[in-house]
Scaffold this active site. Sequence first.
Site, short mmCIF file in Angstrom:
data_model
loop_
_atom_site.label_atom_id
_atom_site.label_comp_id
_atom_site.label_asym_id
_atom_site.label_seq_id
_atom_site.Cartn_x
_atom_site.Cartn_y
_atom_site.Cartn_z
CG ASP A 1 -8.86 21.08 44.02
OD1 ASP A 1 -7.66 20.55 44.37
OD2 ASP A 1 -9.95 20.41 43.89
CG ASP B 1 -4.84 18.09 45.65
OD1 ASP B 1 -5.12 18.96 45.03
OD2 ASP B 1 -6.00 17.65 46.37
#
Length: 450
Positions: free
Chosen positions: A98, A336
């Site tokens: 992440d 992201d």
Amino acid sequence: MTAPIIAAFLWLATVKAADRPRSLLDQNAAALSPLRAEVRDAIPTHVIPMREHKLAPSTTNLALQRRANFPARLKNIYDVYYSIDLVVGNQTIPVSVDTGSSDTWMVQEPYECVSFWWDEAGKETCGLGSGFKGNLSGGIIPNLPPFVRSYVDGTFVSGVYGREDVSIGGITAHSQRLALVNYTYWHGDGQTSGLLGLAYPYLTSLDGPDQNQPPYDPVFTTMWKSGAIDPVFSIALSRHEDQGNNNNTGADPGTSSKQESYLALGGLPPVDVDETTWARTEIHGMRAIPQWGFETDERGMYIVKPDAFVLQRGGNGTDAGEELVRNTTQVPVLVDVGATLSYLPKGLVNQIYAAFDPPAKYISTGGLFYARCNATVPRFGVQFGNSTFYITSEDLLRQTARDPTGEWCRIGVTDTDTPPHVLGVSFLTNVVAVFDVGKSEMRFAARKRY
Ligand SMILES: *[C@@H]1O[C@H](CO)[C@@H](O)[C@H](O)[C@H]1NC(C)=O
Ligand SMILES: *[C@@H]1O[C@H](CO)[C@@H](O)[C@H](O)[C@H]1NC(C)=O
Ligand SMILES: *[C@@H]1O[C@H](CO)[C@@H](O)[C@H](O)[C@H]1NC(C)=O
Ligand SMILES: *[C@@H]1O[C@H](CO)[C@@H](O)[C@H](O)[C@H]1NC(C)=O
Ligand SMILES: *[C@@H]1O[C@H](CO)[C@@H](O)[C@H](O)[C@H]1NC(C)=O
Ligand SMILES: *[C@@H]1O[C@H](CO)[C@@H](O)[C@H](O)[C@H]1NC(C)=O
Ligand SMILES: *[C@@H]1O[C@H](CO)[C@@H](O)[C@H](O)[C@H]1NC(C)=O
Ligand SMILES: *[C@@H]1O[C@H](CO)[C@@H](O)[C@H](O)[C@H]1NC(C)=O
């Protein structure tokens, strides 16, 4: 500044496993720019053997004297999220990657999973793989508040902080602070047991009632501060699932296939890019997203401002390629890898929906916009510097994410007027993304067709 905002920006569970994009790259060739040479000099590419790097003349950048990069294979889990093996002490723990959060955590056996009635499948384990067993060699860090994080998809984890050596692809963060989780609500699919957070230290301070704990260095920060790597990592995501032989064992560029996904620490991943398309853009501080209410210029996440969004007519007709929209309003956007779709301003996304032929429509059962699977797909791109990075038609209209009738396919970009806007996997599968923390900039280059 309010607490819920800083639920970390991990979106992996918002889209189910059936949501798989497939596509080819169709990239325009931007004019050769001086940036190209600069980027290539600054960061050695992996395909050049390491020894040659060490011998390379160093003019401007220490990088050339250091080690090259260490691409670790990322495993593509249904294109929804990407995982990597962490070696924690002497245990190998697969975790999701992440870039919208900074903590690294894994469950410790035994742990308790909160199950909700609608989530029968993950009742016992929350869909987590087997966790860390036994104790950390560095022990639990005394006198710290517990580790508690919630993510934007409603999941949360809680546990304690401890210390252990953490390695990725042969690079080690010694005595790294990490969290062992013993209480969680999560919906994994059994393949990963935690999370590797690659964002900045600042986010780790947003904890406790006042969100002002002293920050600590996350795994990647520890690695570059120790000099093991340069302060840069890059990511190449493949939209295709890896076929078998996927071992996450680290550097092995010799056998890399075009469909593998990589996290390269300290340099570039071994995938082919269109070298003429390299572009750079500044990484902005937290205050760039005014709705979050931060007053600080401190960097926390990978917030960039695209120079334009470009929408062109699709299809093969005489008007194909006609520019329908070029919006140069600077909008802050998170890069992201934990988000499957891209989330962009409503006005813009409505223009994209309308540019499908026939136009896309909202399907309430799917909760998102869909277009006919055989619709003509417009060209949509995000411009940085002089390069426009197009989201290919199969990422924009995802043939494998269909409504129950099977005739409507999901659009890879969705709208939100609630920040943050996000460039997620549907964008990242089209580029190599370089997260240059040392220069506080991101660089992108278009992937060659794969
Ligand atoms: C973009 O293109 C212009 C005109 O060709 C050129 O002057 C400029 O240097 C380019 N910028 C970058 C970052 O390559
Ligand atoms: C792993 O490390 C622990 C503690 O350091 C030790 O007790 C254990 O034997 C090790 N296991 C293996 C497989 O090396
Ligand atoms: C872990 O540490 C606790 C005390 O801190 C101890 O009771 C326990 O035996 C240790 N477990 C292992 C597997 O070493
Ligand atoms: C988790 O660990 C904390 C700290 O050791 C402990 O207080 C708590 O009871 C544990 N929770 C569960 C569900 O095991
Ligand atoms: C992964 O690597 C291990 C050890 O190197 C090997 O035993 C195993 O067969 C490999 N798995 C695959 C799927 O290649
Ligand atoms: C567009 O042209 C390509 C080849 O250039 C062809 O394969 C494709 O079927 C055409 N699509 C339509 C909708 O005519
Ligand atoms: C450009 O984008 C901004 C931000 O999303 C929006 O407010 C504006 O209306 C758009 N302009 C046009 C001409 O669509
Ligand atoms: C697209 O598919 C629909 C059924 O989903 C069909 O009715 C329509 O004729 C198709 N259009 C083209 C251009 O193939």
